[in-house]
Design a protein around this motif. Structure first.
Motif, mmCIF file in Angstrom:
data_model
loop_
_atom_site.group_PDB
_atom_site.id
_atom_site.type_symbol
_atom_site.label_atom_id
_atom_site.label_comp_id
_atom_site.label_asym_id
_atom_site.label_seq_id
_atom_site.Cartn_x
_atom_site.Cartn_y
_atom_site.Cartn_z
ATOM 1 N N ASN A 1 24.405 42.443 -1.956
ATOM 2 C CA ASN A 1 23.489 41.938 -2.651
ATOM 3 C C ASN A 1 24.197 40.854 -3.692
ATOM 4 O O ASN A 1 25.335 41.130 -3.807
ATOM 5 C CB ASN A 1 22.466 42.805 -3.550
ATOM 6 N N ASN A 2 23.627 40.249 -4.325
ATOM 7 C CA ASN A 2 24.028 39.169 -5.123
ATOM 8 C C ASN A 2 24.390 39.936 -6.563
ATOM 9 O O ASN A 2 23.747 40.684 -7.079
ATOM 10 C CB ASN A 2 23.155 38.088 -5.461
ATOM 11 N N LEU A 3 25.711 39.932 -6.734
ATOM 12 C CA LEU A 3 26.423 40.713 -8.090
ATOM 13 C C LEU A 3 26.524 39.510 -8.834
ATOM 14 O O LEU A 3 27.861 39.056 -8.917
ATOM 15 C CB LEU A 3 27.521 41.490 -7.690
ATOM 16 N N SER A 4 25.936 39.042 -10.179
ATOM 17 C CA SER A 4 26.365 38.139 -11.030
ATOM 18 C C SER A 4 26.867 36.962 -10.308
ATOM 19 O O SER A 4 27.791 36.184 -10.909
ATOM 20 C CB SER A 4 27.403 38.750 -11.792
ATOM 21 N N GLY A 5 26.184 36.404 -9.350
ATOM 22 C CA GLY A 5 26.647 35.165 -8.529
ATOM 23 C C GLY A 5 27.606 35.292 -7.351
ATOM 24 O O GLY A 5 27.709 34.518 -6.802
ATOM 25 N N PHE A 6 28.117 36.852 -7.415
ATOM 26 C CA PHE A 6 29.057 37.047 -6.140
ATOM 27 C C PHE A 6 28.176 37.571 -5.061
ATOM 28 O O PHE A 6 27.575 38.557 -5.334
ATOM 29 C CB PHE A 6 30.338 37.794 -6.745
ATOM 30 N N THR A 7 28.834 37.101 -3.829
ATOM 31 C CA THR A 7 28.251 37.758 -2.675
ATOM 32 C C THR A 7 29.455 38.141 -1.900
ATOM 33 O O THR A 7 30.053 37.267 -1.368
ATOM 34 C CB THR A 7 27.111 37.109 -1.860
ATOM 35 N N GLY A 8 29.442 39.236 -1.219
ATOM 36 C CA GLY A 8 30.582 39.515 -0.237
ATOM 37 C C GLY A 8 30.039 40.088 1.274
ATOM 38 O O GLY A 8 29.073 40.481 1.371
ATOM 39 N N ASN A 9 31.252 39.888 2.008
ATOM 40 C CA ASN A 9 30.576 40.146 3.548
ATOM 41 C C ASN A 9 31.840 40.895 4.366
ATOM 42 O O ASN A 9 33.131 40.306 3.949
ATOM 43 C CB ASN A 9 30.025 39.029 4.061
ATOM 44 N N LEU A 10 31.882 41.687 5.147
ATOM 45 C CA LEU A 10 32.821 42.278 6.045
ATOM 46 C C LEU A 10 32.123 42.115 7.465
ATOM 47 O O LEU A 10 30.855 42.644 7.365
ATOM 48 C CB LEU A 10 33.141 43.565 5.676
ATOM 49 N N ILE A 11 32.834 41.953 8.329
ATOM 50 C CA ILE A 11 32.470 42.056 9.773
ATOM 51 C C ILE A 11 33.436 42.646 10.656
ATOM 52 O O ILE A 11 34.659 42.272 10.475
ATOM 53 C CB ILE A 11 31.885 40.540 10.242
ATOM 54 N N TYR A 12 33.088 43.182 11.725
ATOM 55 C CA TYR A 12 34.205 43.987 12.554
ATOM 56 C C TYR A 12 33.286 44.006 14.188
ATOM 57 O O TYR A 12 32.182 44.078 14.445
ATOM 58 C CB TYR A 12 34.310 45.347 12.341
ATOM 59 N N GLY A 13 34.221 43.183 15.153
ATOM 60 C CA GLY A 13 33.628 43.227 16.486
ATOM 61 C C GLY A 13 34.725 44.168 17.402
ATOM 62 O O GLY A 13 35.500 44.114 17.282
ATOM 63 N N PHE A 14 33.681 44.987 18.017
ATOM 64 C CA PHE A 14 34.295 46.170 18.897
ATOM 65 C C PHE A 14 34.635 45.318 20.186
ATOM 66 O O PHE A 14 34.027 44.528 20.558
ATOM 67 C CB PHE A 14 33.417 47.064 19.247
ATOM 68 N N GLY A 15 36.025 45.492 20.504
ATOM 69 C CA GLY A 15 36.364 44.786 21.844
ATOM 70 C C GLY A 15 35.965 45.718 23.138
ATOM 71 O O GLY A 15 35.925 45.256 24.167
ATOM 72 N N GLU A 16 35.453 47.002 22.819
ATOM 73 C CA GLU A 16 35.063 47.762 23.682
ATOM 74 C C GLU A 16 35.574 47.951 25.141
ATOM 75 O O GLU A 16 35.267 47.753 26.371
ATOM 76 C CB GLU A 16 33.660 47.471 24.102
ATOM 77 N N THR A 17 37.305 47.854 25.002
ATOM 78 C CA THR A 17 38.028 48.019 26.269
ATOM 79 C C THR A 17 38.563 49.574 26.049
ATOM 80 O O THR A 17 39.248 49.703 25.238
ATOM 81 C CB THR A 17 39.202 47.022 26.138
ATOM 82 N N ALA A 18 38.457 50.247 27.090
ATOM 83 C CA ALA A 18 38.996 51.620 27.225
ATOM 84 C C ALA A 18 40.227 51.639 27.167
ATOM 85 O O ALA A 18 41.115 50.983 27.670
ATOM 86 C CB ALA A 18 38.510 52.350 28.543
ATOM 87 N N GLY A 19 40.860 52.704 26.281
ATOM 88 C CA GLY A 19 42.363 52.739 26.373
ATOM 89 C C GLY A 19 43.133 51.433 25.374
ATOM 90 O O GLY A 19 44.065 51.795 25.259
ATOM 91 N N LYS A 20 42.367 50.648 24.824
ATOM 92 C CA LYS A 20 43.153 49.526 23.981
ATOM 93 C C LYS A 20 42.121 49.042 23.184
ATOM 94 O O LYS A 20 41.459 47.838 23.383
ATOM 95 C CB LYS A 20 43.318 48.517 24.856
ATOM 96 N N THR A 21 42.049 49.909 22.075
ATOM 97 C CA THR A 21 40.870 49.383 20.872
ATOM 98 C C THR A 21 41.054 48.029 20.619
ATOM 99 O O THR A 21 40.122 47.280 20.328
ATOM 100 C CB THR A 21 41.217 50.588 19.736
ATOM 101 N N SER A 22 42.351 47.486 20.530
ATOM 102 C CA SER A 22 42.410 46.159 19.744
ATOM 103 C C SER A 22 42.200 45.026 20.776
ATOM 104 O O SER A 22 42.029 43.757 20.433
ATOM 105 C CB SER A 22 43.951 45.945 19.358
ATOM 106 N N ALA A 23 42.056 45.138 22.066
ATOM 107 C CA ALA A 23 41.799 44.145 23.043
ATOM 108 C C ALA A 23 40.355 43.758 22.837
ATOM 109 O O ALA A 23 39.281 44.308 22.818
ATOM 110 C CB ALA A 23 41.874 44.829 24.667
ATOM 111 N N GLY A 24 40.378 42.340 22.652
ATOM 112 C CA GLY A 24 38.966 41.493 22.062
ATOM 113 C C GLY A 24 38.329 41.904 20.882
ATOM 114 O O GLY A 24 37.227 41.289 20.527
#
Length: 396
Positions: A168-191
């Motif tokens: 939420n807005n905190l004294s004018g500041f707003t932050g965001n984090l996003i994570y996209g799952f690669g969804e590749t079996a055996g290789k978490t970092s792929a995609g």
């Protein structure tokens, strides 16, 4: 009889209360303009003028559904579904076969919101889309995209299979984090993809900082013209054949805007690195050595800096005068020196009502030692291009 009427009245009251605690909104944009461009590539190294009726000159035409349900205790369930379409043809919006068949390709999320902030799951844009309000995107929209904004993603990257958290807005500041799952079996970092951003609003001042990174999915080369090699991002990707899990794209955005009375002035800088765009990878997919101008495109740049300055001046509550300049410097593996792209824009935007406006834009784009991507269509060579658009946008 009286008891039955009383029971119906009580049930009606509860139904009314339940309805008041939840809502669904239908909204949309229809944006279409007549566009003229000089020196559009016609093949064989030739160019010619082009007239076209383009959908989404400023904002992509779309229809959306968003809703909220009050769960009590300050907690709400939220959702947002948004489909893009081409108003000039009536077809679904998509830059390739993979996305043109996606009904809700623009956005498809569900989540929870409360005093802690908002958590969303699904297909969604990263925080660059939010801070783009401090850039030319707020006024010119996609008109300024090809010279650099499509590369630095100032309108955000649509990320599949993702989860995001926004404070939420905190004294004018707003932050965001996003994570996209690669969804590749055996290789978490792929995609896989992830990003982080923050913005600050304080009266006339607006500032934003964002970072986004995606990793290769290991699939074969795609011939489409988009820029980001990762299956977890928008399906319109340039998937250069690389080792799954290797970093494909890294981008920083730093933006600022200030309102001086009737005039808004803004400036921004972005740094982009596409680590998979190497000589070896390009040769492997049949591109060949990057020793000619025709092979120097933004999509194949391994590093680029994008700069922008601009202003929007309100002559009246209904009429704005617009101006912006974008400049991109890009470097390529196996090529000495840097390619340069510069676009100068002026325009006007007149609101007939709160929901309907007329716009007119003029742009001049120049490429040096690289392909001129043009305003809407590439020239296929370096050099210059002029473009004009006149259109109408309606929001509902």
């Amino acid at each position: 009889m009286k008891k039955s009427l009383l029971a119906l009245a009580v049930l009606g009251a509860f139904a009314g209360a339940a309805q008041a605690q939840s809502s669904v909104t239908i909204y949309g944009i229809v944006d279409t303009g007549v566009v003229y461009q000089s020196k559009v590539a016609t093949g064989g190294g030739n160019t010619g003028s082009k007239f076209s009726l383009n959908s989404g000159v400023v904002q992509g035409s779309r229809i959306g559904f968003k809703g909220v349900e009050d769960l009590g205790g300050g907690l709400s369930a939220v959702f947002n579904l948004e489909a893009g379409f081409n108003n000039d043809t009536g077809g679904l919006q998509g830059s390739d076969a993979a996305t043109s068949s996606n009904l809700f390709r623009r956005k498809s999320v569900v989540g929870l919101a409360g005093g802690f902030g908002t958590v969303l799951l699904g297909r969604q844009t990263d925080f660059a889309d939010t801070i783009s309000a401090y850039t030319s995107v707020a006024d010119f929209g996609g008109w300024t995209g090809n010279v650099g904004h499509n590369l630095d993603r100032l309108e955000g990257t649509r990320t599949n299979n993702s989860i995001s958290y926004t404070t939420n807005n905190l004294s004018g500041f707003t932050g965001n984090l996003i994570y996209g799952f690669g969804e590749t079996a055996g290789k978490t970092s792929a995609g896989q993809s992830f990003g982080a951003g923050v913005k600050y609003d304080n009266g006339p001042l607006g500032l934003g900082l964002n970072y986004y990174q995606s990793k290769a999915n290991g699939t074969a080369f795609s011939s489409d013209t988009a820029l980001i090699p990762s299956s977890s991002t928008t399906a319109s990707v340039n998937t250069l054949d690389g080792t799954a899990g290797n970093t494909a794209y890294k981008g920083w955005n730093l933006v600022g805007s200030y309102q001086f009375g009737p005039a808004r002035v803004y400036a921004n800088w972005s740094r982009v690195k596409q680590d998979l765009n190497t000589q070896a990878n390009l040769t492997a997919v049949g591109v060949g050595p990057l020793d000619t101008v025709t092979n120097r495109t933004l999509a194949r740049a391994n590093k680029a800096d994008v700069y922008e300055i601009g202003t929007a001046y309100s002559l009246s509550p209904s009429l704005k005068l617009l101006a912006a300049v974008e400049h991109t410097r890009a470097q390529f593996d196996g090529v000495s020196g840097k390619g340069k792209l510069t676009q100068y824009n002026i325009g006007t935007d007149y609101w007939l009502s709160k929901r309907t406006d007329l716009y007119a834009f003029l742009a001049y784009t120049k490429g040096t030692d690289m392909v001129n991507t043009g305003v809407s269509d590439s020239t296929g060579v370096d050099g210059n291009q002029a473009a004009v658009a006149v259109g109408i946008r309606h929001k509902f």
